[in-house]
Write a protein that holds these residues in place. Structure first.
Motif, PDB file in Angstrom:
ATOM      1  N   TYR A 371      38.832  10.787 -75.591  1.00  0.00           N
ATOM      2  CA  TYR A 371      38.319  12.112 -75.235  1.00  0.00           C
ATOM      3  C   TYR A 371      36.831  12.035 -74.913  1.00  0.00           C
ATOM      4  O   TYR A 371      36.353  12.670 -73.957  1.00  0.00           O
ATOM      5  CB  TYR A 371      38.582  13.080 -76.391  1.00  0.00           C
ATOM      6  N   LYS A 374      36.021  10.929 -71.487  1.00  0.00           N
ATOM      7  CA  LYS A 374      36.252  11.956 -70.476  1.00  0.00           C
ATOM      8  C   LYS A 374      35.090  12.941 -70.382  1.00  0.00           C
ATOM      9  O   LYS A 374      34.882  13.547 -69.328  1.00  0.00           O
ATOM     10  CB  LYS A 374      37.531  12.729 -70.798  1.00  0.00           C
ATOM     11  N   ARG A 375      34.348  13.089 -71.477  1.00  0.00           N
ATOM     12  CA  ARG A 375      33.278  14.074 -71.508  1.00  0.00           C
ATOM     13  C   ARG A 375      31.892  13.470 -71.276  1.00  0.00           C
ATOM     14  O   ARG A 375      30.962  14.199 -70.965  1.00  0.00           O
ATOM     15  CB  ARG A 375      33.292  14.800 -72.857  1.00  0.00           C
ATOM     16  N   GLU A 377      29.928  10.541 -69.101  1.00  0.00           N
ATOM     17  CA  GLU A 377      30.000   9.547 -68.041  1.00  0.00           C
ATOM     18  C   GLU A 377      28.678   8.777 -67.983  1.00  0.00           C
ATOM     19  O   GLU A 377      27.605   9.382 -68.008  1.00  0.00           O
ATOM     20  CB  GLU A 377      30.257  10.207 -66.684  1.00  0.00           C
TER      21      GLU A 377
END
Length: 617
Positions: A371, A374-375, A377
């Motif tokens: 997770y 995904k948040r 980068e």
């Protein structure tokens, strides 16, 4: 597909030609569409069905078949009366399916017709109902693309009618049906489109309900003067409008059911598009993005002219940036962020939509890390050698705090890693310098002890001087020997001059022997050549130790400078921003993307279905 083009048909009786039963009929039946034919008695429904089935030919126009079309179901005119039902079935199966189809067709017809022992009796003994049952079963025994039915479901008792209706329903979806019936209920259940025949003309309707409405309007229309219907409609406009609205609603429902039955994948795609649009437009939670751009700087050292000015700022290579990127995306970094900012509870807040939030705060670290990736980068720009950080959170302050902590922890980690490596290198070099220093002092002391023991600063120099003395004495000896030889020609050997020269020659020879003995003694006790060799060995060892020690000192200084160079500093090109509005999700982009993907999937499904149908054809 069946194409009916400009078809005309009339029959000739004893009193000459009758009028056109069918006049200028034009329509096309698409593949996979079941059609119901409606009209008054004598409107030409059965005639048109026979023309489509090839049982009769039109006077004008043509009917083209692009698929396999059955004969009218229930047609028993082709049976041979003296043959049994089984023999008739075998004959038709041999003609239409081949020898290998005979057992299957025979078994199917015997079970479907339900005429018992009469199946093995001559057909001329059958009643009309039994003949219709046999014909109906024989028609359904073959896999046609289009089945033709002329009131076929009305034969037999109630049980057989129900069985015949169910057989037609089982064929819908696998094949098409062209049905003539006055029962609008069965037409509604089995057909999607309709053809209404009236006074030799045919009207095509894409919706069977519209064809039924036209048929009902034609049979319910009273024989009143022209315009009476319009007057009646005007007398109660509210009732007419209500009826029209109800009819329109029914037609829409029928169209939806037809679409769902014929093309379910388009319905699924439409529902998916509607669902994704609703989610991205109204449900998806806002995410704020804090961005930062950084590079790594380190001192650039020029060792050829080392001084304080040689420590210059220089950019770190791509390897260092990739190492930093990997650390920022690691589980260790996630643990530090969670400990400092309580990310688990932040990402698992109840007000976040279920598809975006972390399922719960105590999820396993592996799932939490997926997770996190995904948040957050971390993108390496190879062209500019810049690291771009994008941290997403559900409020602006948390997004900025994540980006700031990433910068601080990243710089500290790179410095710790470089410092540990540099310290290990310095400790190793310092150990080598200490060992070489002790070795140098040992060889130096040995050289001094040798010089003191033998009372010579440089035995090599002493050997060289002795060699020069011997060479000079041998030169003088050669001169005297030549002089003696010359004097012997004109003087007596016992002359005073000859005696003097002889004594000088013997003295020089004795001195040369003594000098040579001192230079190289056979016993080796006081030989200068041995002393010189030992001295040179000690001197070379001392010089070699000195060179090694000097090299080690230079390496130590170089390692210390390298340690300073490996200290990294994060240079921020753009400080972590404090978002003023949400940048994620990209709602319009996501809606468009999901819609295109759904349409693409539906197109692929449609093409696959068409390929399967063509393969079956």
């Amino acid at each position: 597909m069946i194409d009916v083009r400009n078809v005309y048909k009339r029959y000739h009786g004893h009193h000459g030609s009758q009028g056109w039963v069918l006049e200028d009929i034009n329509f096309s039946i698409p593949q996979g569409i079941s059609v119901g034919m409606l009209g008054r008695n004598g409107a030409g429904k059965s005639t048109l069905l026979r023309l489509i089935g090839g049982m009769d030919t039109p006077d004008r126009g043509e009917i083209r078949h692009h698929c396999r079309v059955s004969w009218p179901i229930g047609l028993g005119g082709g049976f041979q009366g003296s043959m049994t039902g089984r023999q008739n079935v075998k004959f038709v199966a041999r003609v239409h399916g081949g020898e290998h189809e005979i057992p299957r067709v025979t078994r199917f017809v015997e079970e479907f017709a339900e005429i018992g022992p009469a199946f093995d009796r001559p057909v001329r003994t059958y009643s009309s109902g039994m003949r219709s049952r046999l014909a109906f079963g024989l028609s359904l025994a073959f896999d046609f693309d289009v089945y033709l039915s002329d009131e076929a479901t009305s034969v037999g008792d109630a049980a057989f009618k129900a069985k015949a209706t169910q057989a037609f329903k089982d064929r819908v979806g696998k094949a098409s049906i062209v049905m003539v019936s006055h029962s609008v209920g069965i037409l509604r259940d089995l057909c999607q489109a309709g053809v209404w025949l009236d006074k030799g003309k045919a009207t095509w309707y894409d919706d069977i309900e519209e064809a039924i409405d036209a048929y009902h309007a034609s049979i319910d229309k009273p024989p009143s003067p022209k315009g009476q219907g319009s007057r009646q409609a005007c007398e109660n406009p509210a009732r007419t409008n209500s009826a029209n609205a109800a009819s329109q609603e029914q037609r829409l429902m029928r169209s939806a059911k037809t679409l769902l039955r014929r093309h379910p994948y388009w319905v699924v795609a439409l529902l998916f598009i509607l669902g994704s649009t609703l989610y991205w437009a109204a449900i998806a939670s806002d995410r704020y993005v804090s961005e930062s751009h950084i590079v790594l700087d380190s001192p650039e050292v020029r060792l050829d002219s080392f001084n304080i000015a040689s420590l210059m700022s220089g950019a770190a290579g791509a390897k260092d940036l990739l190492l930093l990127r990997d650390h920022l995306r690691s589980v260790d970094m996630l643990r530090k962020l969670d400990a400092a900012l309580d990310l688990r509870n932040h990402y698992a807040q109840a007000h976040i939509d279920p598809l975006s939030r972390l399922s719960r705060a105590d999820v396993p670290m592996e799932k939490f890390h997926r997770y996190y990736l995904k948040r957050v980068e971390v993108i390496f720009d190879e062209y500019a050698s810049v690291l771009r950080i994008r941290a997403q959170a559900y409020d602006p302050e948390t997004a900025q705090a994540i980006a700031n902590l990433l910068l601080q922890e990243g710089e500290r980690h790179m410095n710790d890693m470089g410092q540990r490596l540099a310290e290990e290198q310095v400790r190793f070099i310092e150990g080598q310098v200490a060992a070489l220093e002790a070795r140098l002092f040992e060889h130096r002391d040995n050289l001094l002890a040798f010089q003191n023991e033998h009372g010579m600063v440089s035995p090599t120099g002493t050997v060289q001087s002795r060699s020069e003395v011997i060479a000079r004495l041998e030169g003088e000896l050669a001169v005297l020997s030549a002089r003696q030889s010359a004097m012997s020609n004109y003087q007596s050997e016992r002359s005073a001059e000859m005696l003097r020269v002889g004594h000088e020659i013997r003295a020089l020879e004795q001195q040369v022997e003594r000098e040579r003995a001192r230079l190289a003694n056979n016993n080796g006790a006081l030989a200068l050549n041995r002393l010189s060799a030992e001295f040179e060995t000690l001197r070379m060892r001392a010089e070699f130790a000195t060179e090694l020690y000097a090299t080690a000192i230079a390496a130590l200084e170089s390692t210390r400078v390298e340690a300073a160079r490996k200290m990294k500093q994060v240079s921020v090109l753009q400080m972590p921003t404090l978002p003023e509005y949400s940048q994620q999700p990209r709602r319009l982009y996501n809606i468009t993307l999901y819609a295109l993907l759904a349409l693409l999937a539906a197109v692929i499904a449609h093409l696959m279905a068409a390929i399967v149908r063509d393969h079956k054809d």
